[in-house]
Design a protein around this motif. Sequence first.
Motif, PDB file in Angstrom:
ATOM      1  N   ILE A  71      -2.539  -3.835  10.491  1.00 50.68           N
ATOM      2  CA  ILE A  71      -2.650  -2.203  10.390  1.00 50.68           C
ATOM      3  C   ILE A  71      -1.527  -1.530   9.187  1.00 50.68           C
ATOM      4  N   GLN A  72      -0.997  -2.121  10.234  1.00 50.35           N
ATOM      5  CA  GLN A  72       0.101  -1.299  10.766  1.00 50.35           C
ATOM      6  C   GLN A  72       1.384  -1.189   9.054  1.00 50.35           C
ATOM      7  N   THR A  73       0.773  -3.118   8.399  1.00 51.28           N
ATOM      8  CA  THR A  73       1.865  -3.299   7.031  1.00 51.28           C
ATOM      9  C   THR A  73       0.533  -2.594   5.706  1.00 51.28           C
ATOM     10  N   PHE A  74      -0.330  -3.222   5.688  1.00 48.40           N
ATOM     11  CA  PHE A  74      -1.480  -2.483   4.768  1.00 48.40           C
ATOM     12  C   PHE A  74      -2.317  -2.180   4.724  1.00 48.40           C
ATOM     13  N   PHE A  75      -2.343  -1.161   5.681  1.00 47.97           N
ATOM     14  CA  PHE A  75      -3.338   0.442   5.928  1.00 47.97           C
ATOM     15  C   PHE A  75      -2.832   1.547   5.748  1.00 47.97           C
ATOM     16  N   VAL A  76      -1.495   1.714   6.918  1.00 52.13           N
ATOM     17  CA  VAL A  76      -0.350   2.752   6.529  1.00 52.13           C
ATOM     18  C   VAL A  76       0.157   3.230   5.282  1.00 52.13           C
ATOM     19  N   TYR A  77      -0.008   4.507   4.736  1.00 50.49           N
ATOM     20  CA  TYR A  77       1.363   4.193   4.429  1.00 50.49           C
ATOM     21  C   TYR A  77       2.253   4.407   4.351  1.00 50.49           C
ATOM     22  N   HIS A  78       3.597   4.273   3.478  1.00 49.15           N
ATOM     23  CA  HIS A  78       4.718   4.420   4.112  1.00 49.15           C
ATOM     24  C   HIS A  78       5.456   4.553   2.294  1.00 49.15           C
ATOM     25  N   ASP A  79       6.712   5.292   2.320  1.00 47.60           N
ATOM     26  CA  ASP A  79       7.612   4.620   0.966  1.00 47.60           C
ATOM     27  C   ASP A  79       8.597   3.763   0.937  1.00 47.60           C
ATOM     28  N   HIS A  80       8.452   3.477  -0.766  1.00 46.15           N
ATOM     29  CA  HIS A  80       9.154   2.015  -0.507  1.00 46.15           C
ATOM     30  C   HIS A  80       8.263   1.159  -0.872  1.00 46.15           C
ATOM     31  N   VAL A  81       7.091   1.475  -1.604  1.00 47.32           N
ATOM     32  CA  VAL A  81       6.141   0.163  -1.762  1.00 47.32           C
ATOM     33  C   VAL A  81       7.077  -0.930  -2.486  1.00 47.32           C
ATOM     34  N   ILE A  82       6.576  -2.262  -2.476  1.00 48.72           N
ATOM     35  CA  ILE A  82       7.235  -3.566  -3.179  1.00 48.72           C
ATOM     36  C   ILE A  82       6.121  -4.218  -3.510  1.00 48.72           C
ATOM     37  N   TRP A  83       4.884  -4.049  -3.006  1.00 53.74           N
ATOM     38  CA  TRP A  83       4.109  -4.942  -3.719  1.00 53.74           C
ATOM     39  C   TRP A  83       2.150  -3.824  -3.151  1.00 53.74           C
ATOM     40  N   GLN A  84       1.651  -3.887  -4.364  1.00 54.89           N
ATOM     41  CA  GLN A  84       0.278  -3.321  -4.707  1.00 54.89           C
ATOM     42  C   GLN A  84      -1.130  -3.971  -5.062  1.00 54.89           C
ATOM     43  N   TRP A  85      -1.838  -3.628  -4.807  1.00 56.25           N
ATOM     44  CA  TRP A  85      -3.493  -4.439  -4.944  1.00 56.25           C
ATOM     45  C   TRP A  85      -4.394  -3.827  -4.991  1.00 56.25           C
TER      46      TRP A  85
END
Length: 246
Positions: A71-85
């Motif tokens: 949940i914290q890694t993939f569903f909560v938005y944070h800056d410095h995105v290194i991968w997105q799908w």
Amino acid sequence: MSKFIKELYPTTKVWLILGLIVCTVFTPGYLFQYSLFGVAVVLALCSGILPKFLSLFFKSIFIICLFIFVIQTFFVYHDHVIWQWGWLRLSNTGLQTSYLMTSKIVAIGALLIWFFQVTEVKAIAAAMQNAGWNKKLVFVILSTMQLIPQMTALTTTIADAQKSRGVETEGSMWQRIKSFIPMLGPVVLTSIEQNEERVLTLESRAFASHLRPTLMIPVKKTRVDRILSVIFVLGAIGLFYWRVFK
């Protein structure tokens, strides 16, 4: 070694756990916290309970940490995105936050699991009474500690009874949910009945008496317990002082 650990006075193991928890809270990062899981594994191995310890850990703490991590890694938005799908985003900030959150849960949870597996509830009760705790407070604490195991055993017994009557309690998830709902009534009613029986049993044993009860369990603090307790307490205080005032 396993006999030595299990025969340690309960408060000695409590000071060990509290000292390690203090280290967990006041040590920055997450590597040290994750390493405490290895410490708990070594303690479980020396105590002769490693298979039981690992089974309980992966059935409880690991699932909770995995859920939090996802949940914290993939569903909560944070800056410095290194991968997105699609709507899934993986960021360095999210990873660091997940590591910090789950590491403390892993460390504290593993240590507590080890403690309660090598320390009998009756030994904890005897140590509390030796320390002069109010027996009503001791009863409340012990009742809370035994609540989940008692409810689990009661649910298993009722499920076996339902199965003997032809009720399908196994199969798909939906089938298990349908079989679990009719068991709620017997579980609640039986729990209330057991509480009434426990009250009558306590009164028959003069629980309301103001006299100090006689301990039937020989739990004694040895010289080794005192030395280890002092070492654990001084170590925790030293680390706290070093992290806060240095």
